[in-house]
Design an enzyme around this catalytic site. Structure first.
Site, PDB file in Angstrom:
ATOM      1  CG  HIS A 123      -1.817   1.159   1.340  1.00  0.00           C
ATOM      2  ND1 HIS A 123      -3.138   1.122   0.977  1.00  0.00           N
ATOM      3  CD2 HIS A 123      -1.597   2.431   1.768  1.00  0.00           C
ATOM      4  CE1 HIS A 123      -3.692   2.315   1.175  1.00  0.00           C
ATOM      5  NE2 HIS A 123      -2.769   3.124   1.661  1.00  0.00           N
ATOM      6  CD  GLU A 124       1.403   3.538   3.708  1.00  0.00           C
ATOM      7  OE1 GLU A 124       1.525   4.592   3.052  1.00  0.00           O
ATOM      8  OE2 GLU A 124       0.389   3.284   4.390  1.00  0.00           O
ATOM      9  CG  HIS A 158       0.276   6.258  -0.575  1.00  0.00           C
ATOM     10  ND1 HIS A 158      -0.751   6.995  -1.112  1.00  0.00           N
ATOM     11  CD2 HIS A 158      -0.268   5.590   0.479  1.00  0.00           C
ATOM     12  CE1 HIS A 158      -1.875   6.780  -0.416  1.00  0.00           C
ATOM     13  NE2 HIS A 158      -1.610   5.918   0.551  1.00  0.00           N
ATOM     14  CD  GLU A 198      -5.504   5.964   0.842  1.00  0.00           C
ATOM     15  OE1 GLU A 198      -5.157   4.870   1.317  1.00  0.00           O
ATOM     16  OE2 GLU A 198      -4.877   7.030   1.064  1.00  0.00           O
TER      17      GLU A 198
END
Ligand code: ZN
Length: 505
Positions: free
Chosen positions: A269-270, A273, A299
């Site tokens: 997830h990170e 980003h 997001e």
């Protein structure tokens, strides 16, 4: 004359760049605070952080900034500006307008309130006692209700708060979209949780040593194409990615030794980003355009990697053998299919952060409906726990046992973050809509994921989304990439297909 104008433009860009440099220092301080600054240094650091933030705020609302905005906005001047300067001016002006209407004394008072709100909220959550947080939250809400009047709004009062995080987003759009999402997901969750063939999940909670999990995280970031020459991985409590500058974008993750999923999926997830921030066009460096288009678009990129790639069956067909090597006993006798089904286990939880991807949407919709009611004076803070619990029961069929598992669980309101929750749900909706457009361009999407070759996927995201930074509004970006405005059908169809297969409905 020509000469004078370009020097004005140059001075303006330098002034803006200076604020960006101060932000860089702030971000580095923040990263350090969250990844291992000595405990006893935290208080003094927070003070220094406050001083610098106030400086940046003062610059963004200064007489000098106002003078730049006024002079550059004159039509004859504006027309001569470069495309990047025009967009930079728009963005700076947006921030200026947001900040300048709040009287200085009131802003300071609000900052002091927020500085203490975090510890009040923490103590209240610890004791599971909403009454402890209530007076503080009442003040935060009162300030923010006044801000709506200072900022002005069109249509619904809550639009003013939505616009801060998701420019152009309105209650009219969200009411329509969230109603569809709710009506579709609630019966689907019921079918899934009542299905006979439930995934086996016990193996997920075996001991998986931290140092091995770190190796897995490094492996996954490499597999995604995260550039370690312009970043690094560290440990924290609540994972985040942070752009210090475009060539220094850091990822953090958290390790739970009895639930490896936390680090695996937080890292992906990170990492999502971080790929966004690492791939913004170089020409935007030093401007406020060198960041994500909005909270929701940001997001969408992390969720695209986490859900559409990282929870793709093909992704694990390729990477599962490697994961098994790090902890053979845990995955002994666990076939790929078992693993894939287990990471999609659906179970309504009181806690948003422990939710599966489907019930997660309902958590966000509850928060959206509550904030909307609060800012339209249809709900008062004292009635929050009751509203919260009633909605949890109606949408998720569970009642929180106490305030800590209910209305007190999220940090956002204590930080003054109002209107931010919808970004999480929007991230999913955008991600599914982007996925559909990507598959039209890359019909071999599944084959790429399954062969461990995500370079074409990354390149597509870079060309269509990342490069543009904040040059486009969320809606412009969405329309340019997908040919239409926000459309929840893509996500709903994606859930329907995926879960029908996994749960053999
Ligand atoms: Zn995120």
């Amino acid at each position: 004359m020509e000469q004078m104008l370009s020097s004005l433009e140059r001075d303006f860009l330098q002034f803006v760049r200076k604020t960006m440099h101060m932000n860089e220092a702030l971000n580095l301080m923040l990263w350090d605070l969250k990844t291992g600054a000595p405990k006893l240094g935290v208080e003094l650091r927070a003070e220094a952080f406050g001083t610098l933030s106030a400086e940046v705020h003062a610059m963004s609302t200064s007489v000098q900034m106002k003078s730049y905005i006024d002079r550059l906005s004159e039509i004859a001047v504006y027309d001569t500006l470069s495309a990047i300067t025009k967009k930079t001016l728009d963005e700076v002006k947006r921030k200026y307008e947001q900040n300048i209407h709040i009287p200085v004394g009131e802003y300071k008072e609000y900052m002091v309130l927020l500085a203490n709100a975090g510890s009040v909220w923490e103590a209240a959550r610890e004791k599971s006692d909403f009454a402890m947080f209530r007076p503080c939250l009442e003040q935060i809400v009162a300030f923010n209700r006044r801000f709506v009047d200072y900022w002005g709004y069109e249509g619904n009062r809550y639009n003013a708060h939505l616009d801060v995080h998701e420019p152009g987003m309105t209650v009219a759009i969200l009411d329509d979209v969230f109603t569809k999402v709710k009506e579709h997901i609630m019966p689907l969750v019921k079918r899934v949780t009542e299905a006979n063939d439930q995934p086996r999940t016990s193996f997920l909670f075996h001991y998986f040593p931290k140092d091995k999990q770190r190796e897995v995280s490094l492996y996954l970031l490499k597999a995604m194409g995260y550039d370690f020459a312009r970043g690094r991985l560290d440990e924290t409590v609540h994972p985040f990615a942070l752009s210090i500058n475009r060539n220094d974008v850091r990822v953090t993750t958290a390790y739970y030794e009895h639930d490896f999923r936390k680090s695996v999926f937080s890292t992906i997830h990170e990492g999502g980003h971080a790929l966004y921030e690492q791939n913004i066009a170089e020409e935007l460096i030093g401007t406020p355009l060198c960041t994500a288009a909005s909270g929701g678009i940001d997001e969408s990129q992390s969720l695209f990697w986490e859900k559409m790639v990282g929870q793709h069956k093909g992704f694990w067909k390729y990477h599962y053998p490697a994961l098994k090597e790090w902890n053979r006993e845990q995955f002994d006798g666990v076939e790929l299919e078992d693993f894939y089904r287990a990471i999609h286990f659906v179970e309504p939880s009181c806690i948003r952060l422990r939710s599966d991807e489907m019930t997660y949407q309902l958590h966000i919709i509850i928060r959206y409906e509550i904030e909307k009611a609060l800012f339209n004076h249809e709900l008062e803070v004292k009635d929050l726990p009751e509203w919260w619990n009633e909605k949890m029961d109606a949408y998720l069929g569970i009642a929180p046992p106490d305030d800590a598992h209910g209305v007190l669980q999220d940090v956002h309101w204590s930080l003054g973050l109002i209107g931010y929750f919808p970004s999480y749900a929007l991230g999913y909706l955008y991600a599914a809509q982007f996925r559909n457009a990507m598959i039209n361009d890359l019909p071999d999407f599944d084959a790429f994921v399954e062969s461990g070759n995500v370079a074409p996927i990354r390149a597509w995201l870079t060309d269509n989304i990342h490069l543009h930074g904040r040059r486009k509004t969320p809606n412009e970006l969405l329309r340019d990439v997908t040919g239409e405005g926000l459309n929840p059908d893509y996500l709903l169809r994606y859930f329907e297909q995926k879960y029908a297969e996994i749960y053999r409905l």
